[in-house]
Structure formats: C-alpha cells, structure tokens
Design an enzyme around this catalytic site. Sequence first.
Site, PDB file in Angstrom:
ATOM      1  N   ARG A 139       0.823  -1.216   0.000  1.00 30.13           N
ATOM      2  CA  ARG A 139       0.000   0.000   0.000  1.00 30.13           C
ATOM      3  C   ARG A 139       0.856   1.264   0.000  1.00 30.13           C
ATOM      4  O   ARG A 139       0.437   2.299  -0.531  1.00 30.13           O
ATOM      5  CB  ARG A 139      -0.935  -0.001   1.219  1.00 30.13           C
ATOM      6  CG  ARG A 139      -1.990   1.119   1.197  1.00 30.13           C
ATOM      7  CD  ARG A 139      -2.889   1.048   2.417  1.00 30.13           C
ATOM      8  NE  ARG A 139      -3.993   1.995   2.353  1.00 30.13           N
ATOM      9  CZ  ARG A 139      -4.276   2.890   3.299  1.00 30.13           C
ATOM     10  NH1 ARG A 139      -3.555   2.933   4.408  1.00 30.13           N
ATOM     11  NH2 ARG A 139      -5.305   3.702   3.167  1.00 30.13           N
ATOM     12  N   ILE A 177      -7.162   7.830  -0.720  1.00 21.44           N
ATOM     13  CA  ILE A 177      -7.030   6.376  -0.830  1.00 21.44           C
ATOM     14  C   ILE A 177      -7.859   5.818   0.315  1.00 21.44           C
ATOM     15  O   ILE A 177      -7.716   6.225   1.467  1.00 21.44           O
ATOM     16  CB  ILE A 177      -5.557   5.920  -0.760  1.00 21.44           C
ATOM     17  CG1 ILE A 177      -5.442   4.386  -0.882  1.00 21.44           C
ATOM     18  CG2 ILE A 177      -4.853   6.420   0.483  1.00 21.44           C
ATOM     19  CD1 ILE A 177      -4.003   3.873  -0.993  1.00 21.44           C
ATOM     20  N   SER A 178      -8.762   4.913   0.001  1.00 19.00           N
ATOM     21  CA  SER A 178      -9.718   4.435   1.000  1.00 19.00           C
ATOM     22  C   SER A 178      -9.033   3.664   2.126  1.00 19.00           C
ATOM     23  O   SER A 178      -7.957   3.087   1.948  1.00 19.00           O
ATOM     24  CB  SER A 178     -10.777   3.539   0.354  1.00 19.00           C
ATOM     25  OG  SER A 178     -11.632   4.282  -0.461  1.00 19.00           O
ATOM     26  N   GLN A 179      -9.688   3.651   3.261  1.00 18.09           N
ATOM     27  CA  GLN A 179      -9.276   2.825   4.392  1.00 18.09           C
ATOM     28  C   GLN A 179      -9.222   1.358   3.934  1.00 18.09           C
ATOM     29  O   GLN A 179     -10.131   0.886   3.251  1.00 18.09           O
ATOM     30  CB  GLN A 179     -10.300   2.993   5.509  1.00 18.09           C
ATOM     31  CG  GLN A 179     -10.063   2.181   6.748  1.00 18.09           C
ATOM     32  CD  GLN A 179     -11.209   2.345   7.751  1.00 18.09           C
ATOM     33  OE1 GLN A 179     -12.164   3.074   7.501  1.00 18.09           O
ATOM     34  NE2 GLN A 179     -11.103   1.666   8.872  1.00 18.09           N
TER      35      GLN A 179
END
Length: 217
Positions: free
Chosen positions: A40, A66-68
Amino acid sequence: MRRYEDTYKQKGLRKQLVDSIRQKGITDENVLAAIGNIPRHYFLDTAFESIAYDDRAFPIGEGQTISQPYTVAYQTQLLEPRPFEKVLEIGTGSGYQACVLAELKMNVFTIERQKRLFDQMKVFPFKSKYPNLRLFYGDGYEGLPSYAPFDKVLVTAAAPHIPEKLVQQLKIGGKMVIPVGGQEVQRMLRITKISETETEQELFDNFSFVPMLAGKK
C-alpha cells in the site's frame, strides 16, 4: 526518481493490517490475501510511508483519498469477485482498489475523472504487474458502454442516487456495490440485476466517501 522497495518491516506491518481487518469481520481469505500481497505504501506520497499500514484513509490530491483498507476489503468482499470476471470500477483514484481487484484475477476496467490522477496512474510502475488492468479517463456516471456488459460494477465514491447507466451495463445476474446517500454518510448497497427491468437491493453498513461527481476535470 522514486525507488519502490518493499522491506521486511513493511511486509510485517501489512500482515498486522490484514489481521486487524480480519478481526473487524472480513472473512473472504482471497480478499485478505490480495491486501496482504499489495504494498500500500507504493500508492501514497513518501510523506505517509511510515503510516501507510494504518487502517485509515489518506489524501492523494485533487480532493480525493485512498480508501481505508477495511473499506476496500468490505466493498471487495460484497462484490463476490471471481477470477476472469469483467469488473467496472468507478473512481480509480490512487489505483489501490483497482490493483486489489486485479490481484484477484478479475479483468478490471477502471475510470478516473481527475486528469492528474489518471496521468499519475498511467505511469505508475506497479500497475505493470497487472496486464488485466485497463485505465480510462472519463465520466463515471457514463460508465464504459462500448465494453459492456460487465459481471460486476464497483463504485468508490458517494453517489446521490443509483446511476441507471451503470445498471444498464451490468449483465443479467451481475452485481454492483455502491455507497449511496448524502455527503456526510452513505449506505453501502449491493444491487443484483435480475432482468433488464428488475433489480434486487441489499442494504449494508454506513460509510463516508468523497462525492461521485459528473463530467471530467
């Protein structure tokens, strides 16, 4: 030029992240393995590298995030991904979610409306790992009619309503996962296309996404 390295420390932090989202209720081991395989920190500015494996969202510019990781896992699990299915993703953003889908061996078609984010993703070295990932610059509300029908559609922004054109681009029996609602909180929906005129809706948890906007920028 940035060097992309995946150290033992980062791999260890990623394993802890996977363990944490498993504890939060994600049960699909293929989804968990995909998140465990993808660095990530590659998708974030180097300023965030030391905290890239915290289970939270981070800004990526252009008012986007950027999503969890838990959210990525949740949406992906609801999608019920299968290898070689065609999936349309609305909102490429950093490309992290698209790579999770590609890691699951889906054939990914992903649309981004922000030109700067689209251009960044085009030259992102990690995406070359996935020949099954195709990028498009365009309006997510329009979808990709020339590539339809799709087995699955995944929307990664808050839609004020269910976009009818995206439903039309689903195969019969296909599924769409989409957060629908106001700007503060949205309800996650899974829509199954029963026939050309009928759909079935399932309601899941509340989330908070950036808004889904029309047009290109």
